[in-house]
Design a protein around this motif. Structure first.
Motif, PDB file in Angstrom:
ATOM      1  N   LEU A  46      -4.205  -2.359 -99.840  1.00 13.73           N
ATOM      2  CA  LEU A  46      -3.778  -2.779-101.189  1.00 13.73           C
ATOM      3  C   LEU A  46      -4.809  -2.436-102.270  1.00 13.73           C
ATOM      4  O   LEU A  46      -4.884  -3.103-103.309  1.00 13.73           O
ATOM      5  CB  LEU A  46      -3.510  -4.295-101.219  1.00 13.73           C
ATOM      6  N   GLY A  47      -5.612  -1.409-102.006  1.00 15.17           N
ATOM      7  CA  GLY A  47      -6.625  -1.018-102.978  1.00 15.17           C
ATOM      8  C   GLY A  47      -7.920  -1.791-102.859  1.00 15.17           C
ATOM      9  O   GLY A  47      -8.855  -1.574-103.639  1.00 15.17           O
ATOM     10  N   ALA A  48      -7.998  -2.691-101.875  1.00 14.58           N
ATOM     11  CA  ALA A  48      -9.223  -3.461-101.652  1.00 14.58           C
ATOM     12  C   ALA A  48     -10.204  -2.623-100.832  1.00 14.58           C
ATOM     13  O   ALA A  48      -9.910  -1.493-100.427  1.00 14.58           O
ATOM     14  CB  ALA A  48      -8.902  -4.755-100.918  1.00 14.58           C
ATOM     15  N   THR A  49     -11.380  -3.176-100.591  1.00 11.98           N
ATOM     16  CA  THR A  49     -12.369  -2.526 -99.742  1.00 11.98           C
ATOM     17  C   THR A  49     -12.680  -3.460 -98.583  1.00 11.98           C
ATOM     18  O   THR A  49     -13.396  -4.463 -98.742  1.00 11.98           O
ATOM     19  CB  THR A  49     -13.669  -2.224-100.521  1.00 11.98           C
ATOM     20  N   LEU A  50     -12.096  -3.149 -97.407  1.00 11.69           N
ATOM     21  CA  LEU A  50     -12.326  -3.959 -96.217  1.00 11.69           C
ATOM     22  C   LEU A  50     -13.352  -3.293 -95.310  1.00 11.69           C
ATOM     23  O   LEU A  50     -13.505  -2.068 -95.323  1.00 11.69           O
ATOM     24  CB  LEU A  50     -11.013  -4.176 -95.454  1.00 11.69           C
ATOM     25  N   ASP A  51     -14.026  -4.089 -94.525  1.00 11.79           N
ATOM     26  CA  ASP A  51     -15.078  -3.611 -93.625  1.00 11.79           C
ATOM     27  C   ASP A  51     -14.454  -3.205 -92.290  1.00 11.79           C
ATOM     28  O   ASP A  51     -13.959  -4.049 -91.545  1.00 11.79           O
ATOM     29  CB  ASP A  51     -16.118  -4.719 -93.431  1.00 11.79           C
ATOM     30  N   TYR A  52     -14.519  -1.912 -91.970  1.00 12.58           N
ATOM     31  CA  TYR A  52     -13.903  -1.421 -90.728  1.00 12.58           C
ATOM     32  C   TYR A  52     -14.601  -1.973 -89.494  1.00 12.58           C
ATOM     33  O   TYR A  52     -13.945  -2.311 -88.496  1.00 12.58           O
ATOM     34  CB  TYR A  52     -13.923   0.107 -90.691  1.00 12.58           C
ATOM     35  N   GLU A  53     -15.921  -2.071 -89.517  1.00 12.50           N
ATOM     36  CA  GLU A  53     -16.661  -2.584 -88.367  1.00 12.50           C
ATOM     37  C   GLU A  53     -16.286  -4.036 -88.073  1.00 12.50           C
ATOM     38  O   GLU A  53     -16.179  -4.444 -86.919  1.00 12.50           O
ATOM     39  CB  GLU A  53     -18.165  -2.459 -88.596  1.00 12.50           C
ATOM     40  N   VAL A  54     -16.075  -4.819 -89.134  1.00 11.26           N
ATOM     41  CA  VAL A  54     -15.640  -6.210 -88.967  1.00 11.26           C
ATOM     42  C   VAL A  54     -14.258  -6.238 -88.319  1.00 11.26           C
ATOM     43  O   VAL A  54     -13.993  -7.015 -87.397  1.00 11.26           O
ATOM     44  CB  VAL A  54     -15.622  -6.958 -90.311  1.00 11.26           C
ATOM     45  N   ALA A  55     -13.374  -5.375 -88.784  1.00 14.33           N
ATOM     46  CA  ALA A  55     -12.022  -5.318 -88.230  1.00 14.33           C
ATOM     47  C   ALA A  55     -12.059  -4.948 -86.748  1.00 14.33           C
ATOM     48  O   ALA A  55     -11.372  -5.570 -85.922  1.00 14.33           O
ATOM     49  CB  ALA A  55     -11.184  -4.312 -89.008  1.00 14.33           C
ATOM     50  N   ASP A  56     -12.847  -3.963 -86.394  1.00 14.88           N
ATOM     51  CA  ASP A  56     -12.923  -3.521 -85.001  1.00 14.88           C
ATOM     52  C   ASP A  56     -13.475  -4.632 -84.109  1.00 14.88           C
ATOM     53  O   ASP A  56     -12.950  -4.884 -83.019  1.00 14.88           O
ATOM     54  CB  ASP A  56     -13.828  -2.287 -84.912  1.00 14.88           C
ATOM     55  N   ASP A  64      -7.117   3.555 -92.219  1.00 14.05           N
ATOM     56  CA  ASP A  64      -6.739   3.296 -93.615  1.00 14.05           C
ATOM     57  C   ASP A  64      -6.793   1.824 -94.004  1.00 14.05           C
ATOM     58  O   ASP A  64      -6.604   1.501 -95.188  1.00 14.05           O
ATOM     59  CB  ASP A  64      -5.331   3.826 -93.891  1.00 14.05           C
ATOM     60  N   LEU A  65      -7.047   0.925 -93.037  1.00  6.84           N
ATOM     61  CA  LEU A  65      -7.086  -0.495 -93.390  1.00  6.84           C
ATOM     62  C   LEU A  65      -8.200  -0.796 -94.392  1.00  6.84           C
ATOM     63  O   LEU A  65      -8.155  -1.810 -95.096  1.00  6.84           O
ATOM     64  CB  LEU A  65      -7.234  -1.366 -92.152  1.00  6.84           C
ATOM     65  N   VAL A  66      -9.208   0.084 -94.442  1.00  7.75           N
ATOM     66  CA  VAL A  66     -10.341  -0.160 -95.347  1.00  7.75           C
ATOM     67  C   VAL A  66      -9.904  -0.133 -96.802  1.00  7.75           C
ATOM     68  O   VAL A  66     -10.613  -0.644 -97.684  1.00  7.75           O
ATOM     69  CB  VAL A  66     -11.469   0.873 -95.116  1.00  7.75           C
ATOM     70  N   ASN A  67      -8.733   0.442 -97.081  1.00  7.87           N
ATOM     71  CA  ASN A  67      -8.219   0.522 -98.459  1.00  7.87           C
ATOM     72  C   ASN A  67      -6.960  -0.309 -98.636  1.00  7.87           C
ATOM     73  O   ASN A  67      -6.134  -0.007 -99.509  1.00  7.87           O
ATOM     74  CB  ASN A  67      -7.924   1.987 -98.828  1.00  7.87           C
ATOM     75  N   ILE A  94      -4.507  -8.031 -90.100  1.00  7.84           N
ATOM     76  CA  ILE A  94      -3.121  -7.898 -90.571  1.00  7.84           C
ATOM     77  C   ILE A  94      -3.069  -6.972 -91.790  1.00  7.84           C
ATOM     78  O   ILE A  94      -2.185  -7.081 -92.632  1.00  7.84           O
ATOM     79  CB  ILE A  94      -2.501  -9.266 -90.930  1.00  7.84           C
ATOM     80  N   ALA A  95      -4.022  -6.055 -91.849  1.00  5.12           N
ATOM     81  CA  ALA A  95      -4.118  -5.139 -92.990  1.00  5.12           C
ATOM     82  C   ALA A  95      -3.666  -3.736 -92.615  1.00  5.12           C
ATOM     83  O   ALA A  95      -4.131  -2.745 -93.177  1.00  5.12           O
ATOM     84  CB  ALA A  95      -5.564  -5.102 -93.497  1.00  5.12           C
ATOM     85  N   GLY A  96      -2.739  -3.659 -91.647  1.00  7.76           N
ATOM     86  CA  GLY A  96      -2.276  -2.365 -91.174  1.00  7.76           C
ATOM     87  C   GLY A  96      -1.073  -1.857 -91.941  1.00  7.76           C
ATOM     88  O   GLY A  96      -0.645  -2.431 -92.946  1.00  7.76           O
ATOM     89  N   ALA A  97      -0.515  -0.769 -91.439  1.00 12.27           N
ATOM     90  CA  ALA A  97       0.674  -0.157 -92.030  1.00 12.27           C
ATOM     91  C   ALA A  97       1.572   0.322 -90.897  1.00 12.27           C
ATOM     92  O   ALA A  97       1.097   0.539 -89.776  1.00 12.27           O
ATOM     93  CB  ALA A  97       0.275   1.017 -92.921  1.00 12.27           C
ATOM     94  N   PRO A  98       2.877   0.469 -91.152  1.00  7.66           N
ATOM     95  CA  PRO A  98       3.767   0.988 -90.107  1.00  7.66           C
ATOM     96  C   PRO A  98       3.262   2.330 -89.585  1.00  7.66           C
ATOM     97  O   PRO A  98       2.709   3.136 -90.338  1.00  7.66           O
ATOM     98  CB  PRO A  98       5.109   1.132 -90.833  1.00  7.66           C
TER      99      PRO A  98
END
Length: 282
Positions: A46-56, A41-44, A169-173
């Motif tokens: 705060l409503g933004a569009t993050l790159d999952y591959e970059v995060a991984d 869910d980090l890709v969304n 740091i775009a995770g959730a509990p």
């Protein structure tokens, strides 16, 4: 072959960097992110569009590189356009969901925004870090207690400044159903979970200036000065030896008694003569 100090500088810098990488590799006995993947869910965030591959790649398979500078302000991200300027935001680990930063704290939202945009990455200060959940290594590299790469400590104005990758740091509990990740958190009793954190009363124990950062320029200068000192000392010894040998060679030679008659007999017996055949006998 002679190597000048200027030529030695890049060599020393390369050696220092290689030594750091080797030492870091040797120290990393545990798998990054404990072998877990970032939260889908980090890709969304705060409503933004993050790159999952970059995060991984950045958070779980890397210790050196970062998302590109200014990523937080990209149109599809626009971090500060999505944050509420009137409240503190808790930023969670993108893999295991533990709280890492609470910002802005001890400064205004505009100051938090300005510093982050100026440097190109979310920038946090000691008051804003959940110190129990973050590890700052001696070289400034930062990771969470879940071994998620976060970024680096780059002091600014005499105070630690944590330059952090947004995708990490775009995770959730975590939810109770995420057993595998919950187990990783509960294994470390020093970790403060999202359920245990009271943001209103929490006070970070981080130092204003930890001294933990990669001061490679200072190290290179010290190395160069040390090498130069050894070279100068060696040259002084060499020049001193040459001067001593030269002075010794200029002293008049003394010959043993009867040397001339002996030499004359040898020359007569050999049948050869030379204008420079008279050599001193030492």
């Amino acid at each position: 072959m002679k190597i000048s100090v200027a030529q030695a500088t890049p060599l020393l810098a390369s050696f220092a960097a290689l030594s750091t990488m080797v030492c870091s590799a040797a120290a990393d006995n545990q798998q990054q992110c404990h072998g877990l993947d970032p939260q889908p869910d980090l890709v969304n965030f705060l409503g933004a569009t993050l790159d999952y591959e970059v995060a991984d790649r950045i958070c779980c398979h890397n210790h050196r590189f970062a998302e590109y500078k200014g990523y937080l302000a990209a149109p599809e991200v626009d971090l500060f356009g999505r944050l509420d300027p009137d409240v503190e935001t808790i930023f969670y680990d993108s893999v295991c969901g533990i709280p890492l930063f609470i910002a802005p704290r001890g400064r205004t939202f505009e100051e938090f925004k300005e510093e982050s945009l100026h440097h190109g990455w979310p920038s946090f200060r000691p008051e804003e870090i959940v110190s129990e959940n973050v590890i700052i290594h001696d070289d400034g590299r930062m990771e969470s207690r879940c071994l998620t790469h976060l970024g680096h400590n780059l002091p600014y104005g005499g105070v630690d400044r944590y330059c952090i990758d947004l995708v990490c740091i775009a995770g959730a509990p975590l939810s109770p159903e995420e057993d595998e990740k919950v187990e990783v958190i509960t294994e470390d009793e020093s970790v403060i979970t999202s359920n245990e954190l009271d943001a209103d009363t929490y006070v970070s124990s981080a130092e204003e200036f930890s001294g933990k950062y990669n001061d490679w320029q200072r190290k290179v200068v010290i190395s160069v000065v040390s090498v130069a000192s050894v070279v100068v000392a060696g040259m002084a010894v060499y020049c001193g030896m040459r001067a001593w040998n030269k002075k010794r060679g200029q002293q008049p030679a003394t010959e043993p008694k009867g040397a001339d008659s002996n030499r004359e007999d040898e020359e007569n017996s050999s049948g050869t003569h030379s204008s420079d055949g008279m050599k001193s006998v030492e």
